[in-house]
Write a protein that holds these residues in place. Structure first.
Motif, PDB file in Angstrom:
ATOM      1  N   UNK A  18       0.822  -1.210   0.000  1.00 29.32           N
ATOM      2  CA  UNK A  18       0.000   0.000   0.000  1.00 29.32           C
ATOM      3  C   UNK A  18       0.855   1.260   0.000  1.00 29.32           C
ATOM      4  N   UNK A  19       1.927   1.234   0.750  1.00 28.18           N
ATOM      5  CA  UNK A  19       2.795   2.419   0.820  1.00 28.18           C
ATOM      6  C   UNK A  19       3.446   2.738  -0.519  1.00 28.18           C
ATOM      7  N   UNK A  20       3.518   1.759  -1.400  1.00 26.71           N
ATOM      8  CA  UNK A  20       4.108   1.978  -2.723  1.00 26.71           C
ATOM      9  C   UNK A  20       3.079   2.472  -3.746  1.00 26.71           C
ATOM     10  N   UNK A  21       1.834   2.672  -3.312  1.00 31.53           N
ATOM     11  CA  UNK A  21       0.761   3.023  -4.250  1.00 31.53           C
ATOM     12  C   UNK A  21       0.514   4.518  -4.394  1.00 31.53           C
ATOM     13  N   UNK A  22       1.354   5.346  -3.805  1.00 32.06           N
ATOM     14  CA  UNK A  22       1.213   6.795  -3.925  1.00 32.06           C
ATOM     15  C   UNK A  22      -0.127   7.284  -3.366  1.00 32.06           C
ATOM     16  N   UNK A  23      -0.490   6.764  -2.194  1.00 33.39           N
ATOM     17  CA  UNK A  23      -1.703   7.197  -1.509  1.00 33.39           C
ATOM     18  C   UNK A  23      -1.307   7.765  -0.146  1.00 33.39           C
ATOM     19  N   UNK A  24      -2.235   8.422   0.519  1.00 30.84           N
ATOM     20  CA  UNK A  24      -1.925   9.079   1.790  1.00 30.84           C
ATOM     21  C   UNK A  24      -1.658   8.056   2.892  1.00 30.84           C
ATOM     22  N   UNK A  25      -0.918   8.483   3.887  1.00 29.50           N
ATOM     23  CA  UNK A  25      -0.658   7.629   5.040  1.00 29.50           C
ATOM     24  C   UNK A  25      -1.962   7.257   5.750  1.00 29.50           C
ATOM     25  N   UNK A  26      -2.917   8.196   5.766  1.00 28.97           N
ATOM     26  CA  UNK A  26      -4.198   7.914   6.411  1.00 28.97           C
ATOM     27  C   UNK A  26      -4.959   6.798   5.711  1.00 28.97           C
ATOM     28  N   UNK A  27      -4.891   6.794   4.381  1.00 26.55           N
ATOM     29  CA  UNK A  27      -5.584   5.738   3.634  1.00 26.55           C
ATOM     30  C   UNK A  27      -4.883   4.397   3.833  1.00 26.55           C
ATOM     31  N   UNK A  28      -3.568   4.394   3.861  1.00 31.15           N
ATOM     32  CA  UNK A  28      -2.820   3.165   4.164  1.00 31.15           C
ATOM     33  C   UNK A  28      -3.243   2.633   5.528  1.00 31.15           C
ATOM     34  N   UNK A  29      -3.280   3.529   6.506  1.00 26.58           N
ATOM     35  CA  UNK A  29      -3.656   3.139   7.867  1.00 26.58           C
ATOM     36  C   UNK A  29      -5.074   2.561   7.899  1.00 26.58           C
ATOM     37  N   UNK A  31      -6.906   1.137   5.468  1.00 29.16           N
ATOM     38  CA  UNK A  31      -7.031  -0.155   4.797  1.00 29.16           C
ATOM     39  C   UNK A  31      -6.370  -1.263   5.617  1.00 29.16           C
ATOM     40  N   UNK A  32      -5.289  -0.928   6.297  1.00 30.15           N
ATOM     41  CA  UNK A  32      -4.646  -1.920   7.172  1.00 30.15           C
ATOM     42  C   UNK A  32      -5.501  -2.213   8.399  1.00 30.15           C
ATOM     43  N   UNK A  33      -6.224  -1.219   8.898  1.00 30.11           N
ATOM     44  CA  UNK A  33      -7.132  -1.436  10.009  1.00 30.11           C
ATOM     45  C   UNK A  33      -8.265  -2.389   9.609  1.00 30.11           C
ATOM     46  N   UNK A  34      -8.772  -2.236   8.395  1.00 30.99           N
ATOM     47  CA  UNK A  34      -9.824  -3.131   7.895  1.00 30.99           C
ATOM     48  C   UNK A  34      -9.278  -4.551   7.752  1.00 30.99           C
ATOM     49  N   UNK A  35      -8.062  -4.665   7.232  1.00 26.12           N
ATOM     50  CA  UNK A  35      -7.425  -5.981   7.114  1.00 26.12           C
ATOM     51  C   UNK A  35      -7.262  -6.627   8.480  1.00 26.12           C
ATOM     52  N   UNK A 158      -7.563 -11.215   0.401  1.00 23.32           N
ATOM     53  CA  UNK A 158      -7.952  -9.801   0.384  1.00 23.32           C
ATOM     54  C   UNK A 158      -7.609  -9.247  -0.991  1.00 23.32           C
ATOM     55  N   UNK A 159      -8.576  -8.593  -1.614  1.00 21.67           N
ATOM     56  CA  UNK A 159      -8.383  -7.993  -2.935  1.00 21.67           C
ATOM     57  C   UNK A 159      -8.680  -6.504  -2.821  1.00 21.67           C
ATOM     58  N   UNK A 160      -7.795  -5.669  -3.361  1.00 20.91           N
ATOM     59  CA  UNK A 160      -8.024  -4.228  -3.257  1.00 20.91           C
ATOM     60  C   UNK A 160      -7.593  -3.512  -4.522  1.00 20.91           C
ATOM     61  N   UNK A 161      -8.154  -2.322  -4.696  1.00 18.11           N
ATOM     62  CA  UNK A 161      -7.653  -1.376  -5.673  1.00 18.11           C
ATOM     63  C   UNK A 161      -7.753   0.030  -5.099  1.00 18.11           C
ATOM     64  N   UNK A 162      -6.773   0.852  -5.435  1.00 16.32           N
ATOM     65  CA  UNK A 162      -6.856   2.286  -5.133  1.00 16.32           C
ATOM     66  C   UNK A 162      -6.901   3.062  -6.454  1.00 16.32           C
ATOM     67  N   UNK A 163      -7.348   2.367  -7.504  1.00 21.64           N
ATOM     68  CA  UNK A 163      -7.490   2.986  -8.816  1.00 21.64           C
ATOM     69  C   UNK A 163      -6.313   2.766  -9.733  1.00 21.64           C
ATOM     70  N   UNK A 164      -5.343   1.979  -9.301  1.00 21.70           N
ATOM     71  CA  UNK A 164      -4.159   1.707 -10.119  1.00 21.70           C
ATOM     72  C   UNK A 164      -3.824   0.227 -10.020  1.00 21.70           C
ATOM     73  N   UNK A 165      -4.637  -0.598 -10.663  1.00 22.61           N
ATOM     74  CA  UNK A 165      -4.434  -2.039 -10.624  1.00 22.61           C
ATOM     75  C   UNK A 165      -5.210  -2.699  -9.496  1.00 22.61           C
TER      76      UNK A 165
END
Length: 314
Positions: A18-29, A31-35, A158-165
């Motif tokens: 997730x950290x490599x996806x160019x998204x905010x730290x809050x969004x990483x946090x 999605x990891x909380x949901x996981x 777990x399957x996810x997208x943040x709009x880039x794959x």
């Protein structure tokens, strides 16, 4: 693809990906909380009460004890994440406000345990999550910043997208999610189909579309669970799921906010498409939490063909 010297892709953990996806730290946090919450949900599925809770959700459907427990697990995690302002769950009748609107916060809509009625016969079930920036949940699905689902089957994935794959992770024996498939892609045409609803209630266009699929040799694969059926279509890369408008149920069964938007977002970013027969699912502007719509979702050519039959052009 993430690469690191001496590291297999099977060792890439969810947070690092997730950290490599160019998204905010809050969004990483978030999605990891949901996981993390899903680890408690799968424990509840494996060990919890299979009876009814004695309550009903906003649709008048009797709630199972597992529905209520799964919702409580996810809600508590989201509330205490510190990055969520609004929550909507299929098991709640109103939007829950966690905190006032502020920059960098997210709104989350989720189905805590889709297909929960299948647990007592030991079939796969799942959690579906839709994430928006800010505090407005009633907006088109195209505005999602992330979507994900967790499948509780023989393996937990777990399957996810943040709009880039679209990316798949599998829970290992340490209950960590590690990468198994990166950039999952759909083919244009399918070989399997999963049709929901009673066929005797299908409209003529839907019946003709099923006959078309049968005629081209598609195999019927339907479990009754939205998450496992979508997962099969996505991971096989060549299939279609449909739950059409029915005689007596013109809007089908599935909810736009909790089920259709996140799955359409995932499928579209894997190269597929999703429609209600008239417009793209992601272009629907939901007017209420309980809004439903018909759906045809999967390989783009098959979805396009479905629209032709539904609208009388084939």
């Amino acid at each position: 693809m993430i690469k690191e010297a001496g590291t297999s892709k099977f060792q890439i953990e969810l947070r690092r990906h997730l950290r490599a996806q160019n998204i905010s730290d809050n969004l990483v946090h978030l999605m990891c909380e949901i996981a993390e919450a899903s680890k408690y949900v799968i424990n509840a599925v494996r060990t919890g009460d299979l009876g009814v809770a004695g309550t009903s959700n906003l649709y008048g459907e009797e709630q199972l004890a597992l529905d209520v427990l799964s919702d409580r697990i996810l809600r508590k995690r989201l509330i205490h994440s510190g990055v969520v302002c609004n929550i909507a769950s299929e098991e709640m009748d109103t939007i829950y406000e966690c905190q006032a609107d502020a920059d960098g916060l997210y709104s989350v809509a989720y189905d805590p345990l889709d297909g929960s009625s299948l647990v007592d016969v030991n079939l796969a079930v799942g959690t579906i999550v839709s994430i928006y920036s800010g505090c407005d949940l009633l907006q088109p699905g195209r505005n999602q910043v992330a979507a994900m689902y967790i499948l509780y089957g023989p393996r937990v994935s777990l399957v996810y997208t943040v709009g880039d794959g679209v990316h798949e992770f599998t829970m290992n024996n340490l209950m960590e999610f590690t990468l198994t498939r990166e950039n999952v892609r759909m083919q244009p045409d399918g070989e399997i189909y999963a049709p929901g609803g009673l066929r005797k209630k299908y409209h003529p266009g839907d019946e003709k579309f099923i006959q078309y699929l049968e005629g081209k040799g598609c195999k019927l694969r339907y479990s009754g669970g939205f998450v496992p059926d979508i997962n099969q279509v996505l991971m096989k890369g060549k299939g279609l799921f449909m739950y059409p408008a029915l005689n007596g149920s013109p809007n089908g069964k599935l909810r736009v906010l909790f089920e259709l938007n996140p799955m359409a977002f995932i499928i579209e970013h894997a190269g597929g498409s999703a429609t209600d027969g008239k417009q793209n699912i992601l272009d629907i502007v939901p007017e209420s939490l309980d809004q439903r719509a018909p759906v045809y979702i999967g390989c783009s050519s098959d979805v396009k063909k479905a629209m032709e039959f539904v609208n009388g052009g084939a």
